[in-house]
Design a protein around this motif. Structure first.
Motif, PDB file in Angstrom:
ATOM      1  N   GLU A 164      30.455   1.961   6.254  1.00 15.72           N
ATOM      2  CA  GLU A 164      29.336   2.486   5.473  1.00 15.72           C
ATOM      3  C   GLU A 164      28.404   1.353   5.044  1.00 15.72           C
ATOM      4  OE1 GLU A 164      30.652   4.785   2.205  1.00 15.72           O
ATOM      5  OE2 GLU A 164      31.502   6.396   3.427  1.00 15.72           O
ATOM      6  N   PHE A 165      27.120   1.657   4.990  1.00 15.25           N
ATOM      7  CA  PHE A 165      26.147   0.706   4.455  1.00 15.25           C
ATOM      8  C   PHE A 165      25.019   1.491   3.797  1.00 15.25           C
ATOM      9  CE2 PHE A 165      24.333   1.791   8.533  1.00 15.25           C
ATOM     10  CZ  PHE A 165      22.953   1.711   8.352  1.00 15.25           C
ATOM     11  N   THR A 166      24.241   0.823   2.984  1.00 14.08           N
ATOM     12  CA  THR A 166      23.114   1.455   2.305  1.00 14.08           C
ATOM     13  C   THR A 166      21.849   1.230   3.118  1.00 14.08           C
ATOM     14  OG1 THR A 166      24.113   1.112   0.136  1.00 14.08           O
ATOM     15  CG2 THR A 166      21.742   1.554   0.203  1.00 14.08           C
ATOM     16  N   MET A 167      21.235   2.316   3.562  1.00 11.08           N
ATOM     17  CA  MET A 167      20.006   2.223   4.341  1.00 11.08           C
ATOM     18  C   MET A 167      18.813   2.507   3.428  1.00 11.08           C
ATOM     19  SD  MET A 167      18.916   4.216   7.838  1.00 11.08           S
ATOM     20  CE  MET A 167      18.231   5.656   7.014  1.00 11.08           C
ATOM     21  N   TYR A 168      17.732   1.771   3.635  1.00 15.25           N
ATOM     22  CA  TYR A 168      16.559   1.877   2.769  1.00 15.25           C
ATOM     23  C   TYR A 168      15.410   2.566   3.492  1.00 15.25           C
ATOM     24  CZ  TYR A 168      19.248  -1.698   0.345  1.00 15.25           C
ATOM     25  OH  TYR A 168      20.255  -2.385  -0.286  1.00 15.25           O
ATOM     26  N   LYS A 169      14.714   3.415   2.746  1.00 15.79           N
ATOM     27  CA  LYS A 169      13.511   4.086   3.233  1.00 15.79           C
ATOM     28  C   LYS A 169      12.504   4.179   2.085  1.00 15.79           C
ATOM     29  CE  LYS A 169      15.066   7.374   6.799  1.00 15.79           C
ATOM     30  NZ  LYS A 169      14.946   8.793   7.210  1.00 15.79           N
ATOM     31  N   PHE A 170      11.222   4.277   2.450  1.00 14.20           N
ATOM     32  CA  PHE A 170      10.261   4.687   1.440  1.00 14.20           C
ATOM     33  C   PHE A 170      10.503   6.171   1.140  1.00 14.20           C
ATOM     34  CE2 PHE A 170       7.511   1.090   2.934  1.00 14.20           C
ATOM     35  CZ  PHE A 170       7.487   0.430   1.712  1.00 14.20           C
ATOM     36  N   ARG A 171      10.558   6.509  -0.152  1.00 12.63           N
ATOM     37  CA  ARG A 171      10.853   7.897  -0.518  1.00 12.63           C
ATOM     38  C   ARG A 171       9.727   8.816  -0.048  1.00 12.63           C
ATOM     39  NH1 ARG A 171       9.500  10.893  -4.829  1.00 12.63           N
ATOM     40  NH2 ARG A 171       8.618   9.061  -5.884  1.00 12.63           N
ATOM     41  N   GLY A 188       0.815  -1.213   0.000  1.00 14.80           N
ATOM     42  CA  GLY A 188       0.000   0.000   0.000  1.00 14.80           C
ATOM     43  C   GLY A 188       0.846   1.258   0.000  1.00 14.80           C
ATOM     44  N   VAL A 189       1.906   1.266   0.791  1.00 11.11           N
ATOM     45  CA  VAL A 189       2.781   2.438   0.845  1.00 11.11           C
ATOM     46  C   VAL A 189       3.507   2.613  -0.482  1.00 11.11           C
ATOM     47  CG1 VAL A 189       4.832   3.429   1.934  1.00 11.11           C
ATOM     48  CG2 VAL A 189       3.078   2.335   3.344  1.00 11.11           C
ATOM     49  N   ALA A 190       3.946   1.514  -1.071  1.00 11.89           N
ATOM     50  CA  ALA A 190       4.660   1.587  -2.355  1.00 11.89           C
ATOM     51  C   ALA A 190       3.774   2.204  -3.425  1.00 11.89           C
ATOM     52  CB  ALA A 190       5.120   0.196  -2.782  1.00 11.89           C
ATOM     53  N   ILE A 191       2.506   1.796  -3.452  1.00 13.95           N
ATOM     54  CA  ILE A 191       1.572   2.370  -4.431  1.00 13.95           C
ATOM     55  C   ILE A 191       1.373   3.860  -4.157  1.00 13.95           C
ATOM     56  CG2 ILE A 191      -0.830   2.344  -5.211  1.00 13.95           C
ATOM     57  CD1 ILE A 191      -0.828  -0.684  -4.664  1.00 13.95           C
ATOM     58  N   GLY A 192       1.253   4.215  -2.895  1.00 13.38           N
ATOM     59  CA  GLY A 192       1.068   5.624  -2.536  1.00 13.38           C
ATOM     60  C   GLY A 192       2.252   6.484  -2.931  1.00 13.38           C
ATOM     61  N   VAL A 193       3.464   5.976  -2.708  1.00 14.81           N
ATOM     62  CA  VAL A 193       4.676   6.737  -3.074  1.00 14.81           C
ATOM     63  C   VAL A 193       4.738   6.921  -4.583  1.00 14.81           C
ATOM     64  CG1 VAL A 193       7.194   6.678  -3.121  1.00 14.81           C
ATOM     65  CG2 VAL A 193       5.967   6.002  -1.043  1.00 14.81           C
ATOM     66  N   LYS A 194       4.428   5.853  -5.333  1.00 19.60           N
ATOM     67  CA  LYS A 194       4.523   5.913  -6.798  1.00 19.60           C
ATOM     68  C   LYS A 194       3.502   6.881  -7.375  1.00 19.60           C
ATOM     69  CE  LYS A 194       6.873   4.256 -10.225  1.00 19.60           C
ATOM     70  NZ  LYS A 194       8.332   4.486 -10.300  1.00 19.60           N
ATOM     71  N   CYS A 195       2.318   6.930  -6.747  1.00 22.95           N
ATOM     72  CA  CYS A 195       1.269   7.815  -7.266  1.00 22.95           C
ATOM     73  C   CYS A 195       1.456   9.263  -6.829  1.00 22.95           C
ATOM     74  CB  CYS A 195      -0.104   7.321  -6.798  1.00 22.95           C
ATOM     75  SG  CYS A 195      -0.587   5.720  -7.476  1.00 22.95           S
ATOM     76  N   SER A 196       2.204   9.498  -5.754  1.00 23.33           N
ATOM     77  CA  SER A 196       2.317  10.852  -5.201  1.00 23.33           C
ATOM     78  C   SER A 196       3.290  11.731  -5.966  1.00 23.33           C
ATOM     79  CB  SER A 196       2.731  10.787  -3.729  1.00 23.33           C
ATOM     80  OG  SER A 196       4.027  10.212  -3.605  1.00 23.33           O
ATOM     81  N   SER A 197       4.339  11.130  -6.540  1.00 20.06           N
ATOM     82  CA  SER A 197       5.328  11.921  -7.288  1.00 20.06           C
ATOM     83  C   SER A 197       6.192  10.981  -8.105  1.00 20.06           C
ATOM     84  CB  SER A 197       6.213  12.743  -6.330  1.00 20.06           C
ATOM     85  OG  SER A 197       7.012  11.889  -5.534  1.00 20.06           O
ATOM     86  N   PRO A 198       6.768  11.447  -9.199  1.00 18.34           N
ATOM     87  CA  PRO A 198       7.626  10.586 -10.023  1.00 18.34           C
ATOM     88  C   PRO A 198       8.934  10.272  -9.292  1.00 18.34           C
ATOM     89  CG  PRO A 198       7.674  12.850 -10.819  1.00 18.34           C
ATOM     90  CD  PRO A 198       6.600  12.800  -9.776  1.00 18.34           C
TER      91      PRO A 198
END
Length: 464
Positions: A324-331, A298-308
């Protein structure tokens, strides 16, 4: 008077703990055979009560061993509850062994397990209730321990300010000794004389404890001061002038009979502790990823629809051992003009999207970090990781900042549940991180997770 009250209190605690043991066994029996569909009782409750004749004295020794009948004026509640859990685990083993030697095969194992669980629960509730009662009494001026400060410096001044600010600790300072009257500022603290006046003051029996806080040039007086306290039978404690360099829980190594104070003992360096925490992280993060998968979608769909732009935002952070490491977040921000690597986020950051503001408010943007936990880059609980630019900046500006990298960073932490998240004081955040690192227990992790659920999810500012 305080010593007499302490004896009465200790006796009361022993009686209450004995009553709780007895009540827990009765309730365990009733639940097992009257509430649960547990089958037929073959030996009756009388046998279990006879067992308590041996179990209660053993529990008394257990509680003495774990210090559960000592004054908890300066003990943390989490630590005390942890000791209650440990004592009941050992107690359960003792009951099973006792029954084995008594050759009674009809004793219900479920009753013993229920007894241990309820005894832990009721014992913990008892400690919480007593602490609240004593806190109220101390705030009203009862059950106060009279302290005398020997020596006056910055450390003793800070100590006085802290115990006076928190009256529920139950301390009252009747004065200080020094080579000469010192400037104590606006503190209402009388000068009681020089170090040579200590013996006469202790003879009056108005002082319960002496706090010794000498500067380095006064250390020749230390031996005589300690001898005087021991001769008068008064407890003494050392408050070194170098307290800012000491951990909250110092650990002492002994090398050829010589004590060495370990300035940075990290409980998670212990293999058992580290294995326990990592195992919990793996199981919990895996369950979280599976159970929350509909939320992720649901969040992924919301992020994709909210902005490119991409759904997942990747950012370089500094983790354990400064790697160092790569940390992930919903944009949560637009991809345009995003100088995120060197820009400190604020509450009204114009780069946020409308949906991104919603994600940040409820900390939903942090959910992909469960994958970081599963990979081993992060833990569920620990100091929040920071970007390389700010690590280099803060390491020169904030004392002890780099100590946070002794453990894995976390999705949530002691600083966050205490309100130090987002655009707040870095100094206070680091104090909380250092406290967590030096005082880690598995129960502290559980406490932080519960606090995160109940008061740490809604983000009033921005978590950077």
């Amino acid at each position: 008077m305080l010593k007499e009250n302490q004896r009465i209190f200790n006796v009361t605690m022993v009686v209450l703990d004995a009553c709780i043991c007895l009540i827990s066994m009765v309730l365990a029996f009733v639940i097992r055979f009257n509430v649960l569909d547990g089958g037929h009782d073959r030996i009756g409750i009388v046998y279990y009560l006879r067992l308590m004749v041996l179990v209660i004295p053993f529990y008394f020794l257990l509680y003495q061993y774990f210090g559960l009948h000592d004054s908890f004026r300066s003990k943390a509640l989490v630590s005390e509850i942890g000791k209650i859990v440990q004592a009941n685990m050992v107690g359960s083993i003792f009951i099973f062994v006792l029954v084995f030697f008594l050759k009674e095969v009809n004793v219900s194992r479920m009753v013993v397990v229920l007894f241990a669980g309820m005894n832990t629960l009721f014992g913990s509730i008892e400690r919480v209730a007593i602490r609240k009662i004593l806190r109220r009494l101390r705030e009203k001026g009862y059950n106060l321990k009279q302290l005398l400060i020997v020596g006056w410096n910055q450390a003793s001044g800070e100590f006085y300010d802290k115990i006076m600010l928190n009256r529920s600790l139950g301390y009252d300072v009747c004065g200080y000794l020094s080579g000469q009257p010192e400037n104590v500022g606006k503190r209402n603290l009388p000068y009681r004389g020089t170090f040579q006046d200590l013996s006469n003051l202790l003879e009056n029996k108005e002082i319960d404890e002496v706090v010794i806080s000498l500067d380095y040039d006064e250390f020749p007086e230390l031996e005589e001061i300690i001898d005087t306290c021991e001769r008068e039978g008064v407890k003494s404690s050392l408050l070194p002038f170098y307290t800012k360099f000491l951990p909250t829980r110092p650990y002492i190594d002994v090398v050829e009979g010589m004590p060495l104070i370990n300035l940075r003992r990290v409980p998670l360096d212990n293999l058992v502790n580290g294995f326990l925490k990592r195992s919990f992280d793996i199981v919990a993060s895996l369950l979280g990823l599976v159970l929350l998968s509909p939320v992720f979608l649901g969040v992924a769909i919301g992020v994709k629809c909210s902005s490119p732009g991409p759904v997942i935002y990747r950012q370089t952070r500094i983790g354990r051992r400064k790697r160092e490491f790569t940390m992930y977040k919903f944009r949560s921000m637009s991809t345009e003009n995003n100088a995120d690597m060197t820009t400190w986020g604020t509450r009204n950051d114009g780069r946020r999207t409308g949906f991104g503001a919603f994600l940040r408010k409820y900390s939903l943007d942090e959910l992909p970090q469960l994958w970081n936990v599963l990979k081993g880059d992060m833990s569920l609980v620990g100091p929040r990781p920071e970007r390389p630019y700010f690590v280099e900046k803060f390491r020169e500006e904030i004392p002890l900042y780099m100590m946070k990298h002794l453990v894995r960073p976390g999705i949530t932490g002691w600083a966050q549940v205490n309100g130090w998240r987002g655009d707040t004081s870095i100094e206070e955040r680091i104090k909380c991180d250092i406290y967590y690192i030096e005082n880690w227990t598995f129960l502290l992790d559980i406490k932080i997770l519960f606090l995160t659920i109940f008061k740490g999810i809604v983000n009033k500012s921005e978590d950077l």
